[in-house]
Design an enzyme around this catalytic site. Structure first.
Site, PDB file in Angstrom:
ATOM      1  N   ASP A 226       0.819  -1.207   0.000  1.00 30.88           N
ATOM      2  CA  ASP A 226       0.000   0.000   0.000  1.00 30.88           C
ATOM      3  C   ASP A 226       0.858   1.263   0.000  1.00 30.88           C
ATOM      4  O   ASP A 226       0.655   2.174  -0.809  1.00 30.88           O
ATOM      5  CB  ASP A 226      -0.939   0.009   1.214  1.00 30.88           C
ATOM      6  CG  ASP A 226      -1.969  -1.107   1.175  1.00 30.88           C
ATOM      7  OD1 ASP A 226      -2.301  -1.569   0.076  1.00 30.88           O
ATOM      8  OD2 ASP A 226      -2.428  -1.524   2.254  1.00 30.88           O
ATOM      9  N   GLU A 342      -9.183  -2.459   3.914  1.00 27.99           N
ATOM     10  CA  GLU A 342      -8.962  -2.015   5.284  1.00 27.99           C
ATOM     11  C   GLU A 342     -10.133  -1.183   5.783  1.00 27.99           C
ATOM     12  O   GLU A 342     -10.516  -1.278   6.952  1.00 27.99           O
ATOM     13  CB  GLU A 342      -7.665  -1.218   5.374  1.00 27.99           C
ATOM     14  CG  GLU A 342      -6.417  -2.081   5.208  1.00 27.99           C
ATOM     15  CD  GLU A 342      -5.121  -1.281   5.334  1.00 27.99           C
ATOM     16  OE1 GLU A 342      -5.214  -0.036   5.428  1.00 27.99           O
ATOM     17  OE2 GLU A 342      -4.042  -1.900   5.342  1.00 27.99           O
TER      18      GLU A 342
END
Length: 449
Positions: A226, A342
């Site tokens: 990420d 997430e």
């Protein structure tokens, strides 16, 4: 008024909150019920959604369902009800879609045809019921009759959902509708063009920096996919801004707690990103000092595990404070790395790694972030690296999937509308609802009026 009084009393007696998603009745269900004094305590919200884009945007109705089944269909009504139930603080949702008149539908559906759906939240499960009825009369007569019919049938279906589990067909329909509604809320597209997303998200960062009047992007680099992808997007964005004559710099930050066990991955990420500047700040002393001060001040923990958990969140918030210190000094915006997987699971520290000014990975599933990484040319060992937040000192490099209880493939399949095992579905939906406060602005008094 007898019907409206009766339904209002039923909602109050059963402690139910109602949400409506109305197409052909255009808010009349909620409006009729609101005629009863005191009914407001049982009405959460009312949505009037005519167009396919509004049904998709606010309720998560799939365009595929609309194309395959038509706007006047039980399938569309069911997804409308599911979206209204999932996106609001309601226990029951009523939805309808149909042809009130004066003309038949484009597909020949007769005037007066209305498809209804009732959705209930009961003991941790969602139950859905659908009907199609045809009403006689002029346009407004059809609308009123349909509104009253939807309310009239509410107690009947509520008793059914309390008395028996939903059948397999209802359960599967509910699961699909909930998945779509959540996916839309988190801005997920099931299929992406990686190169187009790279260009779009770089452009977003460039515009955000230029329009804000700031001149620096700031991001902590951990060595995971990420931050690697977001970091490369940031560097490309400031280079794009400089080509336009703007002053722009990307400051990448290394924010270890003591000695980072996968520091080689972070260095490998920096070599790939090629940021304008790298700053390293070790957050251990500040984190430990705060924990020590808390304990000196009288804070006691249940056990070593709870203490370690709290310290993990302190680390995340120390990193946030550090990045904002740099941004404040350099005239910068802090980049967040939160993506849809997430966000779905609330797998971030509130006001820690969840705090940022710009979030370029929003709406991407974990596998889509990996797609962008491959398209950008990131090292395979970073793109395919098993994710770890690495916040727990007692369990260094603990895998995210171990903490979450589901795999990222299952999470991504959920977001992209694919079938997933019942166990994973239940875990994901329960976690999504439990962590809703992380995705919301602070609660204000007006929320309770």
């Amino acid at each position: 008024m007898e019907l409206l009084d009766r339904i209002t009393n039923y909602l109050i007696d059963n402690d139910l909150k109602l949400a409506t998603a109305e197409s052909c009745t255009a808010g009349l269900i909620a409006s009729e019920l609101a005629r009863v004094p005191g009914s407001g305590q049982s009405i959460d919200c009312g949505l009037a959604v005519y167009s396919p884009p509004s049904k998709h945007r606010y309720l998560g109705v799939s365009f595929d369902t609309i194309d395959a089944q038509g706007l006047t269909s039980e399938a569309v009504a069911c997804e409308m009800a599911a979206g209204a139930l999932n996106n609001n603080d309601a226990d029951v949702a009523l939805a309808n879609t149909g042809i009130a008149g004066p003309n038949p539908g484009d597909d020949g559906t007769p005037v007066g045809t209305v498809c209804f759906a009732w959705a209930f939240r009961h003991e941790g499960h969602h139950h859905h019921f659908c009907e199609t009825r045809r009403f006689d009369g002029e346009r407004n007569e059809v609308r009123l009759a349909a509104s009253h019919y939807a309310l009239e049938r509410l107690p009947h279906y509520h008793r059914l959902c309390r008395g028996a589990e939903a059948n397999d067909e209802e359960d599967e329909r509910s699961r699909r509708a909930v998945q779509r509604a959540i996916g839309v809320q988190l801005m997920v597209k099931p299929v992406i063009d990686p190169q187009r997303e790279i260009e779009r998200r770089c452009g977003f960062l460039c515009r955000a920096l230029c329009e804000s009047g700031q001149k620096t992007l700031v991001l902590g680099i951990s060595g995971g996919v990420d931050s690697t992808v977001a970091g490369r997007l940031a560097q490309l964005a400031v280079e794009q801004a400089r080509e336009r004559g703007k002053q722009a710099t990307f400051a990448a930050m290394r924010l270890p707690y003591g000695t980072q066990k996968d520091a080689d991955d972070a260095n490998r990420a920096l070599a790939f990103i090629r940021p304008d500047e790298v700053l390293e700040v070790n957050v251990q002393s500040g984190s430990d000092a705060l924990l020590e001060a808390l304990e000196t001040g009288g804070l006691a923990f249940q056990d070593a595990g709870q203490r370690d958990f709290v310290l993990g969140n302190i680390k995340a918030r120390q990193r946030m404070v550090t990045q904002y210190a740099v941004a404040g000094t350099r005239g910068g915006l802090v980049i967040g790395t939160d993506q849809a997987a997430e966000a779905l699971m609330g797998f971030f520290t509130k006001y820690g790694d969840g705090a940022c000014d710009v979030a370029p990975l929003t709406g991407l599933t974990k596998r889509q972030v990996r797609q962008l990484g491959r398209q950008l040319g990131a090292p395979a060992e970073l793109v395919d690296k098993a994710p770890t937040a690495d916040l727990e000192s007692l369990a260094p490099l603990k895998l995210d999937e171990e903490a979450l209880g589901v795999t990222y493939d299952e999470i991504d399949d959920f977001l992209e509308g694919r079938p997933i095992p019942g166990r994973a579905y239940d875990t994901i939906v329960t976690t999504y609802r439990r962590t809703g406060h992380k995705r919301s602005l602070p609660i204000a008094p007006g929320a309770f009026t």
